[in-house]
Design a protein around this motif. Sequence first.
Motif, PDB file in Angstrom:
ATOM      1  N   GLU A 166       0.807  -1.232   0.000  1.00 59.96           N
ATOM      2  CA  GLU A 166       0.000   0.000   0.000  1.00 59.96           C
ATOM      3  C   GLU A 166       0.838   1.280   0.000  1.00 59.96           C
ATOM      4  N   ASP A 196       2.598   2.814  -1.875  1.00 57.46           N
ATOM      5  CA  ASP A 196       2.621   3.663  -3.068  1.00 57.46           C
ATOM      6  C   ASP A 196       1.265   4.229  -3.462  1.00 57.46           C
ATOM      7  N   LEU A 197       0.253   4.003  -2.638  1.00 54.82           N
ATOM      8  CA  LEU A 197      -1.089   4.436  -3.018  1.00 54.82           C
ATOM      9  C   LEU A 197      -1.629   5.418  -1.985  1.00 54.82           C
ATOM     10  N   ALA A 198      -2.007   6.614  -2.439  1.00 55.01           N
ATOM     11  CA  ALA A 198      -2.534   7.617  -1.497  1.00 55.01           C
ATOM     12  C   ALA A 198      -4.051   7.677  -1.615  1.00 55.01           C
ATOM     13  N   MET A 214       6.081  -2.063  -4.967  1.00 56.14           N
ATOM     14  CA  MET A 214       5.012  -1.333  -5.689  1.00 56.14           C
ATOM     15  C   MET A 214       3.640  -1.895  -5.325  1.00 56.14           C
ATOM     16  N   ALA A 215       2.672  -1.000  -5.191  1.00 59.77           N
ATOM     17  CA  ALA A 215       1.319  -1.424  -4.860  1.00 59.77           C
ATOM     18  C   ALA A 215       0.723  -2.272  -5.975  1.00 59.77           C
ATOM     19  N   ASP A 240       1.945   4.207 -10.470  1.00 58.87           N
ATOM     20  CA  ASP A 240       2.509   3.547  -9.299  1.00 58.87           C
ATOM     21  C   ASP A 240       1.759   2.303  -8.856  1.00 58.87           C
ATOM     22  N   LEU A 241       0.769   1.877  -9.639  1.00 61.51           N
ATOM     23  CA  LEU A 241      -0.052   0.743  -9.212  1.00 61.51           C
ATOM     24  C   LEU A 241       0.042  -0.380 -10.239  1.00 61.51           C
ATOM     25  N   MET A 267       1.988  10.268  -7.435  1.00 58.79           N
ATOM     26  CA  MET A 267       1.607   9.046  -6.680  1.00 58.79           C
ATOM     27  C   MET A 267       0.157   8.680  -6.993  1.00 58.79           C
ATOM     28  N   ALA A 268      -0.099   7.374  -7.108  1.00 59.91           N
ATOM     29  CA  ALA A 268      -1.457   6.910  -7.383  1.00 59.91           C
ATOM     30  C   ALA A 268      -2.386   7.254  -6.223  1.00 59.91           C
ATOM     31  N   LYS A 269      -3.599   7.725  -6.578  1.00 59.67           N
ATOM     32  CA  LYS A 269      -4.640   7.999  -5.580  1.00 59.67           C
ATOM     33  C   LYS A 269      -5.906   7.285  -6.018  1.00 59.67           C
ATOM     34  N   LEU A 270      -6.586   6.660  -5.067  1.00 63.38           N
ATOM     35  CA  LEU A 270      -7.773   5.870  -5.389  1.00 63.38           C
ATOM     36  C   LEU A 270      -8.979   6.445  -4.646  1.00 63.38           C
ATOM     37  N   ARG A 275     -10.028   1.356   3.854  1.00 63.69           N
ATOM     38  CA  ARG A 275      -8.821   0.555   3.730  1.00 63.69           C
ATOM     39  C   ARG A 275      -8.482  -0.071   5.076  1.00 63.69           C
ATOM     40  N   THR A 317      -3.971  -5.084   2.320  1.00 59.26           N
ATOM     41  CA  THR A 317      -4.995  -4.139   2.741  1.00 59.26           C
ATOM     42  C   THR A 317      -6.303  -4.511   2.048  1.00 59.26           C
TER      43      THR A 317
END
Lengths: 74, 74, 74, 74, 74, 74
Positions: C70, C72-74, D1-2, E72-73, F1-4, F9, F56
């Motif tokens: 996780e 790397d994921l925001a 990496m995620a 990044d995923l 950075m990746a955001k979801l 979570r 996660t």
Amino acid sequence: MAKLSTRNRLPGTVTEVVKGDAAAKVTIRVGDVTMTALITRDSADELGLEAGQEVTALVKATDVMILTGEGDLA
Amino acid sequence: MAKLSTRNRLPGTVTEVVKGDAAAKVTIRVGDVTMTALITRDSADELGLEAGQEVTALVKATDVMILTGEGDLA
Amino acid sequence: MAKLSTRNRLPGTVTEVVKGDAAAKVTIRVGDVTMTALITRDSADELGLEAGQEVTALVKATDVMILTGEGDLA
Amino acid sequence: MAKLSTRNRLPGTVTEVVKGDAAAKVTIRVGDVTMTALITRDSADELGLEAGQEVTALVKATDVMILTGEGDLA
Amino acid sequence: MAKLSTRNRLPGTVTEVVKGDAAAKVTIRVGDVTMTALITRDSADELGLEAGQEVTALVKATDVMILTGEGDLA
Amino acid sequence: MAKLSTRNRLPGTVTEVVKGDAAAKVTIRVGDVTMTALITRDSADELGLEAGQEVTALVKATDVMILTGEGDLA
């Protein structure tokens, strides 16, 4: 003819449509049961949903839960 | 008493349970309609689901789709 | 006693309820994690949800995704 | 990496964001198709979603339905 | 003509069908993207799904997540 | 950075992976709670999920239900 993998189909009558900015709540009478759908407002507008309309509620098999002994749950 | 936010509740009778290694398919007769649920095999085992059992199918409002003019869809 | 096929149950405390016309957002503190539920406004009203209330968040097994690494994921 | 278990990933461009009190509707252009997402308003705010932004639409495998013979469905 | 509230419709071609006892995994090529659907085996049988078939993947708006910065995923 | 957009979570540890032909059941220990995910077998293979792994669990806000008074529900 179109065929859909979603086999859970419950015919009913729309009893109420409440529209918010993004979402819409649609109430449907299915036999003795009242069902509620939360869809996008756009879909409600495009289908022209209104009270009295005959519709079918569709549900994916992966979205059905099973309850036993319902008497204890309100 | 327990209360659940999921208000779509369809009472019925289990007609078939097919168990795979990870998933189980449960068929439920609800009024004139046959519904199918795909749940984990564990849940099917723990609830002891079997044909003839009275259960309630539960569905979240966000998981209900609406179809109009069903005649053209198989 | 009622039994539900949904086995993912996370006990927590409601921290906020935001109501729109059709939908309501409910924030729940579960251990160190904050969870958010988007339900119909009707359900929020009928359960009388408000900050400070003890509740349980329920999730179907088919609705759980799994993330590894996780960081790397925001 | 995620790494995420959700493998359905559709890259596109946000074309519209409509925010309600609790929910937000986000429209995304994916190739020749327009997709709509109904998410919490909070998520839309936190991601800073706005028209023109490059995003990826993600969908769980259990949330995909299959239609054959689409010609008859509007 | 039938109209469905589900407006996310991605036309593609079935590339693989893997059938278990209860569930079936269907892989669909949609433009440059490969999508996967996990449906009941019964639905796969009833639609006669097989590699090469033209189908449409349908997804509810409430089942779409949004990712930004996908690099990044994995 | 990746955001979801998915903000629910829950960090935990994989305790079991059961693989069928199409689906896989993954059990995750999250604090004091055991969660179960039903995903495609492919995803379980590609993430290399196995007991002991830190992961996660992610859940969309529209997939969270709320229960009050859990004492009466087994």
